[in-house]
Design an enzyme around this catalytic site. Sequence first.
Site, PDB file in Angstrom:
ATOM      1  N   LYS A 162       0.841  -1.197   0.000  1.00 62.94           N
ATOM      2  CA  LYS A 162       0.000   0.000   0.000  1.00 62.94           C
ATOM      3  C   LYS A 162       0.874   1.244   0.000  1.00 62.94           C
ATOM      4  CE  LYS A 162      -4.222  -1.825   0.558  1.00 62.94           C
ATOM      5  NZ  LYS A 162      -5.338  -1.560  -0.366  1.00 62.94           N
ATOM      6  N   ASP A 190      -0.624  -0.778  -4.537  1.00 59.33           N
ATOM      7  CA  ASP A 190      -1.967  -0.200  -4.491  1.00 59.33           C
ATOM      8  C   ASP A 190      -1.872   1.209  -3.924  1.00 59.33           C
ATOM      9  OD1 ASP A 190      -4.612   0.414  -4.386  1.00 59.33           O
ATOM     10  OD2 ASP A 190      -5.222  -1.250  -3.097  1.00 59.33           O
ATOM     11  N   GLU A 218      -2.243  -0.474  -8.836  1.00 57.89           N
ATOM     12  CA  GLU A 218      -3.696  -0.451  -8.658  1.00 57.89           C
ATOM     13  C   GLU A 218      -4.182   0.951  -8.298  1.00 57.89           C
ATOM     14  OE1 GLU A 218      -4.967  -3.459  -5.927  1.00 57.89           O
ATOM     15  OE2 GLU A 218      -6.943  -2.587  -5.636  1.00 57.89           O
ATOM     16  N   ASP A 243      -9.597  -0.317  -9.498  1.00 64.63           N
ATOM     17  CA  ASP A 243     -10.327  -0.827  -8.329  1.00 64.63           C
ATOM     18  C   ASP A 243     -11.529   0.086  -8.080  1.00 64.63           C
ATOM     19  OD1 ASP A 243     -11.229  -1.952  -6.020  1.00 64.63           O
ATOM     20  OD2 ASP A 243      -9.466  -1.555  -4.810  1.00 64.63           O
ATOM     21  N   LYS A 267     -14.654  -6.881  -6.685  1.00 65.33           N
ATOM     22  CA  LYS A 267     -14.951  -7.114  -5.264  1.00 65.33           C
ATOM     23  C   LYS A 267     -16.464  -7.230  -5.121  1.00 65.33           C
ATOM     24  CE  LYS A 267     -11.006  -4.520  -3.455  1.00 65.33           C
ATOM     25  NZ  LYS A 267     -10.586  -3.196  -2.934  1.00 65.33           N
TER      26      LYS A 267
END
Length: 363
Positions: A162, A190, A218, A243, A267
């Site tokens: 992250k 991400d 991402e 995302d 998701k």
Amino acid sequence: MKITDIKLGTIKVPLITPFKTALRTVDAVEDLVVIIETDSGHIGYGEAPPTSVITGDTMGSMKEAILYHIKPRLLGVEIENLNYICNVIQKAMVNNFSAKAALEIAVYDLWSQMVNLPLYKALGGGESKLTTDITISVDYIDKMVSDAVTAVDAGYETLKVKVGKDIGLDIERVKAVHAAVDGKALIRLDANQGWTAKETVKAINTIENAGIHLELVEQPVKGDDIQGLKYIYDRVNTPIMADESSFGPRQVIELIQQQAADIINIKLMKTGGISKAIQIADIASIYGVECMMGCMLESSISVSAAAHLASAKSNAIKKVDLDGPVLCQYPSIKGGVIFEQSDITLNDTPGLGVISVENLTLL
Ligand code: MG
């Protein structure tokens, strides 16, 4: 198998390490649990986290949506009418994707119990074993490096790192983590919407020029900044994954047609459940676009459903980011899918295989 009641509860499971992204810091999974009862005695379980900063769903909004808007339309309906039920859930109200997902998961759990197959086999079948990455939260560089090394020692071969806080420091984070795990683990980045399009191109160029191979980057820019995503896509070699820019099937078609993303992160909490996630996987496979199966901060109920779907739709879903349960200090359910570090083993029992939910507080 007729729906006789829909009950709600909550679970709270502490995380092993606080989960930190560019958007938030979280210490525990606190999720809504949906329990659908039937006249045959079968019970279906669903789950959803209140991820208000991403989907807009809160614990209160999910409760209201399910109890007062959707439940009354589902009581008395036979589970064999799966398409009808999903249509009712999706059309009962706009948005409220996570509430819809929790309901659909419980419905698919029941439907696959009805046909007496584990969910992934009811959806057409697939491999019973999957491999997930693990999230390395954004933090001080030393902490991220030590978390990355611990993860590699535990057998993880892919790390989802992250970033998205401060672009200069983020590049240093990537360099340090890469130096620590080079040759042992692949890095996915991400940025959680934390960069601008120009910053992203600069950062990725710097990382590429430093000889660092990233599997993908991402959602570097804001979810609604499709132009920004395309700007990046057109200028870097590293694959770009959408995302927060991709919730439902229509957005996925637009992203693919505009050539703004290489990979789609599916998701259940963004699609509104399994039916739309299936549509996305099918659309992606038509276009030859890869998908990742991801999750929010969810525990074993909803992540089990995601794992079953990833197995059944492996023609499109090539990447698995389902580390929610292993970030928790203990499993939220008895039975079902087994999450052991990077290894996910699907249950061979009917449905999601949930025997009971631990520490459930009924609402
Ligand atoms: Mg993400």
